[in-house]
Design a protein around this motif. Structure first.
Motif, mmCIF file in Angstrom:
data_model
loop_
_atom_site.group_PDB
_atom_site.id
_atom_site.type_symbol
_atom_site.label_atom_id
_atom_site.label_comp_id
_atom_site.label_asym_id
_atom_site.label_seq_id
_atom_site.Cartn_x
_atom_site.Cartn_y
_atom_site.Cartn_z
ATOM 1 N N TRP A 78 -3.064 9.259 2.856
ATOM 2 C CA TRP A 78 -4.145 9.926 3.881
ATOM 3 C C TRP A 78 -5.283 10.381 3.263
ATOM 4 N N ALA A 79 -4.782 11.449 2.261
ATOM 5 C CA ALA A 79 -5.958 12.190 1.870
ATOM 6 C C ALA A 79 -7.021 11.201 1.101
ATOM 7 N N LEU A 132 -3.388 11.239 -5.260
ATOM 8 C CA LEU A 132 -3.436 11.930 -3.928
ATOM 9 C C LEU A 132 -2.533 11.378 -2.689
#
Length: 60
Positions: A25-26, A22
């Motif tokens: 930030w995710a 990912l």
């Protein structure tokens, strides 16, 4: 290896896998959001007990 150590190693492994698959930030949102959501899902009495136990263990 103790149970807590196994949980910690598993958490680090999942975090690394999320970090690779990912965007950063995710992955950060999941790593910080899941424990926060779990804490907020507790009853007020369970939160008090959790804080009390954590404070006792810090005093060791």
């Amino acid at each position: 290896m103790s149970k807590n150590a196994k949980i910690a190693v598993g958490g680090v492994a999942v975090g690394l896998i999320l970090w690779i698959w990912l965007p950063w930030w995710a992955a950060l949102l999941i790593v910080l959001g899941v424990p926060a959501a779990a804490y907020l899902a507790l009853d007020p009495s369970q939160r008090r007990r959790l804080r009390r136990v954590t404070r006792k263990e810090l005093g060791r």
